[in-house]
Write a protein that holds these residues in place. Structure first.
Motif, PDB file in Angstrom:
ATOM      1  N   SER A  46      15.892   7.557   2.694  1.00 24.73           N
ATOM      2  CA  SER A  46      16.563   8.510   3.432  1.00 24.73           C
ATOM      3  C   SER A  46      15.423   9.893   3.609  1.00 24.73           C
ATOM      4  N   SER A  47      14.735  10.142   2.216  1.00 28.80           N
ATOM      5  CA  SER A  47      14.004  11.248   2.206  1.00 28.80           C
ATOM      6  C   SER A  47      12.757  11.113   3.216  1.00 28.80           C
ATOM      7  N   CYS A  48      12.164   9.827   3.170  1.00 26.95           N
ATOM      8  CA  CYS A  48      11.046   9.713   4.306  1.00 26.95           C
ATOM      9  C   CYS A  48      11.654   9.701   5.690  1.00 26.95           C
ATOM     10  N   ILE A  49      12.830   9.357   5.894  1.00 25.72           N
ATOM     11  CA  ILE A  49      13.387   9.377   7.248  1.00 25.72           C
ATOM     12  C   ILE A  49      13.523  10.768   7.561  1.00 25.72           C
ATOM     13  N   SER A  50      14.137  11.474   6.681  1.00 24.69           N
ATOM     14  CA  SER A  50      14.074  13.233   6.785  1.00 24.69           C
ATOM     15  C   SER A  50      12.798  13.799   7.126  1.00 24.69           C
ATOM     16  N   LEU A  51      11.858  13.456   6.505  1.00 23.70           N
ATOM     17  CA  LEU A  51      10.514  14.099   6.699  1.00 23.70           C
ATOM     18  C   LEU A  51      10.122  13.693   7.976  1.00 23.70           C
ATOM     19  N   ILE A  52      10.196  12.500   8.500  1.00 27.86           N
ATOM     20  CA  ILE A  52       9.630  12.185  10.021  1.00 27.86           C
ATOM     21  C   ILE A  52      10.248  12.975  10.854  1.00 27.86           C
ATOM     22  N   ILE A  53      11.953  13.199  10.732  1.00 25.90           N
ATOM     23  CA  ILE A  53      12.666  13.631  11.497  1.00 25.90           C
ATOM     24  C   ILE A  53      12.195  15.324  11.582  1.00 25.90           C
ATOM     25  N   LYS A  54      11.957  15.925  10.654  1.00 22.16           N
ATOM     26  CA  LYS A  54      11.692  17.476  10.469  1.00 22.16           C
ATOM     27  C   LYS A  54      10.341  17.513  11.041  1.00 22.16           C
ATOM     28  N   PHE A  55       9.158  16.691  10.890  1.00 25.38           N
ATOM     29  CA  PHE A  55       7.983  16.829  11.292  1.00 25.38           C
ATOM     30  C   PHE A  55       7.658  15.711  12.270  1.00 25.38           C
ATOM     31  N   PRO A  56       8.159  15.465  13.472  1.00 25.04           N
ATOM     32  CA  PRO A  56       7.810  14.398  14.226  1.00 25.04           C
ATOM     33  C   PRO A  56       6.512  14.470  14.958  1.00 25.04           C
ATOM     34  N   GLU A  57       5.966  15.625  15.151  1.00 18.91           N
ATOM     35  CA  GLU A  57       4.753  15.922  15.677  1.00 18.91           C
ATOM     36  C   GLU A  57       3.419  15.795  14.810  1.00 18.91           C
ATOM     37  N   LEU A  58       3.511  15.014  13.580  1.00 21.45           N
ATOM     38  CA  LEU A  58       2.707  15.089  12.742  1.00 21.45           C
ATOM     39  C   LEU A  58       2.393  13.456  12.598  1.00 21.45           C
ATOM     40  N   ASP A  59       1.484  13.080  13.570  1.00 21.18           N
ATOM     41  CA  ASP A  59       1.318  11.493  13.627  1.00 21.18           C
ATOM     42  C   ASP A  59       0.969  10.908  12.232  1.00 21.18           C
ATOM     43  N   LYS A  60       0.015  11.414  11.326  1.00 15.17           N
ATOM     44  CA  LYS A  60      -0.314  10.597  10.628  1.00 15.17           C
ATOM     45  C   LYS A  60       0.874  10.660   9.386  1.00 15.17           C
ATOM     46  N   VAL A  62       3.987  10.342  10.205  1.00 12.87           N
ATOM     47  CA  VAL A  62       4.898   9.418  10.653  1.00 12.87           C
ATOM     48  C   VAL A  62       4.560   8.110  10.613  1.00 12.87           C
ATOM     49  N   ASP A  63       2.927   7.810  10.653  1.00 13.12           N
ATOM     50  CA  ASP A  63       2.394   6.579  10.504  1.00 13.12           C
ATOM     51  C   ASP A  63       2.402   6.135   9.054  1.00 13.12           C
ATOM     52  N   VAL A  64       2.277   7.000   8.215  1.00  9.13           N
ATOM     53  CA  VAL A  64       2.034   6.677   6.639  1.00  9.13           C
ATOM     54  C   VAL A  64       3.810   6.308   6.128  1.00  9.13           C
ATOM     55  N   LEU A  65       4.607   7.031   6.656  1.00  6.30           N
ATOM     56  CA  LEU A  65       5.925   7.082   6.019  1.00  6.30           C
ATOM     57  C   LEU A  65       6.695   5.922   6.496  1.00  6.30           C
ATOM     58  N   THR A  66       6.510   5.660   7.788  1.00  8.33           N
ATOM     59  CA  THR A  66       7.480   4.742   8.380  1.00  8.33           C
ATOM     60  C   THR A  66       7.416   3.484   7.789  1.00  8.33           C
ATOM     61  N   PRO A  67       6.180   2.786   7.162  1.00  5.43           N
ATOM     62  CA  PRO A  67       6.272   1.488   6.590  1.00  5.43           C
ATOM     63  C   PRO A  67       6.929   1.795   4.952  1.00  5.43           C
ATOM     64  N   VAL A  68       6.812   2.915   4.608  1.00  8.46           N
ATOM     65  CA  VAL A  68       7.399   3.277   3.297  1.00  8.46           C
ATOM     66  C   VAL A  68       8.945   3.440   3.273  1.00  8.46           C
ATOM     67  N   VAL A  69       9.463   3.726   4.405  1.00 10.38           N
ATOM     68  CA  VAL A  69      10.817   3.476   4.523  1.00 10.38           C
ATOM     69  C   VAL A  69      11.479   2.079   4.655  1.00 10.38           C
ATOM     70  N   ALA A  70      10.464   1.219   5.201  1.00  7.91           N
ATOM     71  CA  ALA A  70      10.803  -0.220   5.209  1.00  7.91           C
ATOM     72  C   ALA A  70      10.885  -0.745   3.711  1.00  7.91           C
ATOM     73  N   GLU A  71       9.859  -0.448   3.273  1.00  4.81           N
ATOM     74  CA  GLU A  71       9.492  -0.817   1.665  1.00  4.81           C
ATOM     75  C   GLU A  71      10.485  -0.325   0.904  1.00  4.81           C
ATOM     76  N   TYR A 161       3.433   7.035  -4.463  1.00  4.73           N
ATOM     77  CA  TYR A 161       3.026   8.337  -4.936  1.00  4.73           C
ATOM     78  C   TYR A 161       1.602   8.825  -4.371  1.00  4.73           C
ATOM     79  N   VAL A 162       0.800   8.095  -4.226  1.00  3.54           N
ATOM     80  CA  VAL A 162      -0.467   8.260  -3.679  1.00  3.54           C
ATOM     81  C   VAL A 162      -0.115   8.818  -2.245  1.00  3.54           C
ATOM     82  N   ASN A 163       0.672   8.048  -1.597  1.00  5.99           N
ATOM     83  CA  ASN A 163       0.768   8.267  -0.024  1.00  5.99           C
ATOM     84  C   ASN A 163       1.199   9.741   0.139  1.00  5.99           C
ATOM     85  N   PHE A 164       2.131  10.077  -0.851  1.00  2.00           N
ATOM     86  CA  PHE A 164       2.630  11.516  -0.659  1.00  2.00           C
ATOM     87  C   PHE A 164       1.402  12.721  -1.023  1.00  2.00           C
ATOM     88  N   ILE A 165       0.883  12.406  -2.030  1.00  2.00           N
ATOM     89  CA  ILE A 165      -0.192  13.336  -2.708  1.00  2.00           C
ATOM     90  C   ILE A 165      -1.167  13.376  -1.397  1.00  2.00           C
TER      91      ILE A 165
END
Length: 203
Positions: A46-60, A62-71, A161-165
């Motif tokens: 849910s936290s990753c989804i929230s970030l994607i919703i809050k910052f949809p214009e940030l392509d990188k 969105v691309d990094v966190l979308t698979p994290v949501v699935a994982e 962890y590395v993704n977020f940093i």
């Protein structure tokens, strides 16, 4: 670079290790730990989804966190499988005092990128602590199946962890991120000092 090298280079810069007594009480409260863990995985997705919703214009982002949501959701399903096969009941969510205290440290104001950095670093810290606790369970649980389960999750959390940093350093300067990250680490150390040791909570 494999995950072990990444971990050595970038984490787990936690300033205070988990009290070793935690794993002993966690083993006794296995059902509670699994239920709490399942909710943690839900919240992570849910936290990753929230970030994607809050910052949809940030392509990188969105691309990094979308698979994290699935994982993270796959992790939830995997924990639920562990719960069901043991005949446990899922139960209601519990208040996560650890996360509540971290949320209180989020710096208000500033630019959108300042706010993004705060959320990314908080999520990185939660992943780091989860990774550390999964390692304790992997090393100390008696059931081989569950030990392997937590080993695999430990590896995955290290990657998240590395993704977020890395995302934080993509949208802010490394110097700014490192300075704020040290502040987050010091704060989390104090949080850990004052949290009750509970075997029915993952954090």
């Amino acid at each position: 670079m494999n995950w072990q090298e990444t971990t050595r280079n970038k984490m787990l810069r936690l300033q205070l290790p988990t009290d070793p007594r935690w794993v002993d009480v966690a083993k006794i409260s296995l059902q509670d730990i699994l239920v709490d863990h399942a909710y943690c995985e839900q919240k992570a997705a849910s936290s990753c989804i929230s970030l994607i919703i809050k910052f949809p214009e940030l392509d990188k982002l969105v691309d990094v966190l979308t698979p994290v949501v699935a994982e993270e959701w796959a992790h939830f399903e995997a924990v639920m499988e562990q719960i069901r096969k043991r005949g446990y009941t899922f139960g209601k969510p519990r208040k996560d005092e650890y996360v509540v205290r971290l949320q209180a440290f989020i710096r208000k104001g500033g630019s959108r990128m300042d706010q993004l950095m705060e959320y990314l670093l908080m999520n990185a810290l939660i992943e780091a602590r989860s990774c550390e606790r999964f390692k304790l369970l992997w090393k100390n649980l008696e059931e081989e199946d569950l030990r392997q389960f937590y080993y695999e999750l430990m590896v995955s959390e290290a990657g998240h962890y590395v993704n977020f940093i890395d995302l934080a350093k993509h949208y802010q300067s490394t110097e700014v991120v490192e300075k704020r990250w040290r502040e987050w680490l010091e704060y989390e150390k104090e949080v850990m000092k004052n949290l009750e040791i509970r075997g029915d909570r993952m954090h």
